[in-house]
Enzyme design. Structure first.
Site, short mmCIF file in Angstrom:
data_model
loop_
_atom_site.label_atom_id
_atom_site.label_comp_id
_atom_site.label_asym_id
_atom_site.label_seq_id
_atom_site.Cartn_x
_atom_site.Cartn_y
_atom_site.Cartn_z
N SER A 8 0.81 -1.24 0.00
CA SER A 8 0.00 0.00 0.00
C SER A 8 0.83 1.27 0.00
CB SER A 8 -0.91 0.03 1.22
OG SER A 8 -2.07 -0.69 0.95
N TYR A 14 -4.93 3.42 7.49
CA TYR A 14 -6.13 2.59 7.56
C TYR A 14 -7.09 3.15 8.61
CZ TYR A 14 -2.69 -0.54 5.39
OH TYR A 14 -1.72 -1.07 4.60
N1 GLU Z 1 -1.51 -5.57 -2.19
C1 GLU Z 1 -2.18 -5.43 -0.94
C2 GLU Z 1 -3.68 -5.58 -1.13
O1 GLU Z 1 -4.21 -4.97 -1.99
C3 GLU Z 1 -1.85 -4.10 -0.35
C4 GLU Z 1 -2.58 -3.86 0.93
C5 GLU Z 1 -1.84 -3.03 1.91
O2 GLU Z 1 -0.62 -2.95 1.89
O3 GLU Z 1 -2.51 -2.44 2.75
O4 GLU Z 1 -4.31 -6.32 -0.44
#
Ligand code: GLU
Length: 467
Positions: free
Chosen positions: A75, A252
């Site tokens: 992310s 998040y």
């Molecule tokens: N590639 C991961 C996903 O899309 C990235 C998520 C993240 O790092 O928060 O689930």
């Protein structure tokens, strides 16, 4: 005799040993959390890896721990790809496709605007895939190549994909596919779902080190200019916009608490990396694969919390500017020049030299410093030397404004000074500005290279006015 050189090393040592101390403390104290395994390849990470890197906006790097250990961006790619979409399409067109409101939900939540399917922000997966789809290109391969080049420009060298991690997410990333289909069914996502998801998984699988993370963050801290290569990657407007979205949505569903505790715009990824940005000062990268329940690196969060408090980086804990903007405030009564004048003039000036105020300003003058400077000007004009009313109206006054040590006037400060000096000039205050090269364009009655000439000019004018 052996000389000790005061070079780069001792400064580096001071910062690096602090980073080392912080890193060693979290390694000793904290083994909580667990490595992400929903992308199977990520579960192979050594849970004990731990690194911290800091890069200043001058490009000085400081690292501690496993700062050269590769990790995938995950992310953390999101703010940078969002920046590229903004550079391609502009703020308005991007805003019509992806919002900038914190969703308060998990990274993979179905957080779409009812009716339009517009994702809440570009830091959750849905919004990130949308931003990816907005990057200008005629096909998926070209789109990813542009993204890879952009990420590389942020890092300052050519980055590549960890194919094993990419393949692993291609195999298991059904939830992201589902999100993309939902956006497409609502008419929000245009183009092929498969292509969009594949490019997104590739950007997540781009391999970096913690040191790279710090350089990428420092580029955002430095108004979009990579401080190591000097390349302007996205410009300061976009960098500022991306930082604002990171501040509210980057961590998040822990973003609010994060702003309270750490106080820096940040973005984390499920591989265990976090970038944090101290605007105008530093970029920081941290790494520790064990994650908390929000999906944020436990050790990374702890290191950033401590770094923020040790180096006093919290954005909302800004103390007033340290150096005074006005370093000298006096009147011509204290100036040596009138003592050398003939007797009659000297007597006149001794009585009235208080009508010539002398102020010397310094440093970079932005809005707050300009506000202080204007107050100081006001007070100096009202000064009452030797207990005597200085300004029996409508007598004129003189102001010598010495700007030789001013390194920069921000546009807001220029505007304020311009308006105030114009006002003073219209109210019998004669302004003499001291600056060698007329680099600051401000209204004045006279411009001088040095203070003595400016004061002498004011004195002459004062003597004429007394006659
Ligand atoms: N590639 C991961 C996903 O899309 C990235 C998520 C993240 O790092 O928060 O689930």
């Amino acid at each position: 005799m052996k000389m000790t050189t005061l070079g780069h090393a001792p400064i580096g040592h001071v910062v690096t040993s602090t980073l080392q101390g912080i890193r060693n403390r979290v390694v000793a104290d904290d083994r909580s959390g667990s490595v992400a395994d929903y992308i199977p390849e990520l579960s192979l990470a050594n849970p004990d890896w731990c690194a911290v890197a800091l890069v200043s906006v001058e490009g000085h790097p400081y690292v501690a721990g496993d700062a050269a250990q590769p990790l995938t961006l995950q992310s953390i790619s999101k703010p940078f790809v969002y920046a590229l979409a903004l550079a391609d399409l502009g703020l308005e067109r991007v805003a019509s496709r992806v919002g900038s409101e914190p969703s308060g939900e998990a990274f993979n939540a179905i957080s779409l605007e009812p009716g339009t399917g517009r994702p809440a922000n570009p830091m959750i997966n849905a919004g990130a895939m949308m931003a990816t789809s907005l990057v200008r290109a005629s096909n998926a391969a070209e789109r990813f190549e542009r993204i890879r080049q952009c990420l590389s420009a942020f890092a300052g060298h050519s980055l590549s994909v960890d194919e094993a991690v990419f393949a692993s997410e291609m195999e298991t990333g059904d939830r992201n596919r589902a999100l993309a289909y939902l956006m497409r069914s609502a008419g929000a996502l245009q183009g092929s779902v498969n292509e969009c998801v594949e490019v997104y998984f590739r950007q997540c699988a781009v391999s970096v080190t913690t040191r790279d993370l710090a350089v990428m963050a420092a580029t955002l801290a430095n108004g979009g200019v990579n401080p190591v290569t000097g390349i302007d990657v996205v410009g300061d407007r976009i960098a500022g916009h991306v930082l604002s979205v990171m501040a509210t949505c980057g961590m998040y569903d822990f973003s609010g608490e994060w702003l309270l505790q750490v106080g820096l715009p940040a973005k984390s990824g499920v591989s265990g990396g976090i970038i944090a940005v101290s605007p105008g000062q530093f970029g920081i990268g941290v790494f520790g694969p064990r994650l908390d329940r929000h999906g944020n690196s436990v050790r990374g969060t702890n290191m950033l919390r401590e770094l923020s408090s040790r180096f006093d980086l919290h954005l909302m804990h800004r103390s007033p500017q340290s150096g005074p903007v006005v370093y000298r405030a006096t009147t011509a009564a204290a100036s040596p020049s009138h003592r050398t004048r003939p007797g009659e003039e000297r007597d006149a000036l001794q009585t009235d030299a208080g009508r010539i105020a002398i102020l010397a300003a310094q440093g970079e003058i932005e809005f707050a410093a300009a506000e202080r400077l204007l107050w100081t000007i006001e007070h100096s004009l009202e000064a009452r030397p030797e207990g005597r009313a200085l300004r029996p109206q409508p007598e004129a006054q003189w102001l010598v404004l010495d700007l030789r040590r001013v390194t920069r006037l921000h546009p807001a400060a220029t505007h304020m000074l311009d308006a105030h000096l114009t006002h003073l000039l219209a109210h019998d205050v004669f302004i003499a500005i001291v600056q060698p090269d007329e680099r600051l364009l401000l209204p004045a009655a006279g411009e001088f290279d040095n203070c003595d000439d400016a004061v002498a000019w004011c004195e002459d004018a004062l003597l004429v006015a007394r006659r």
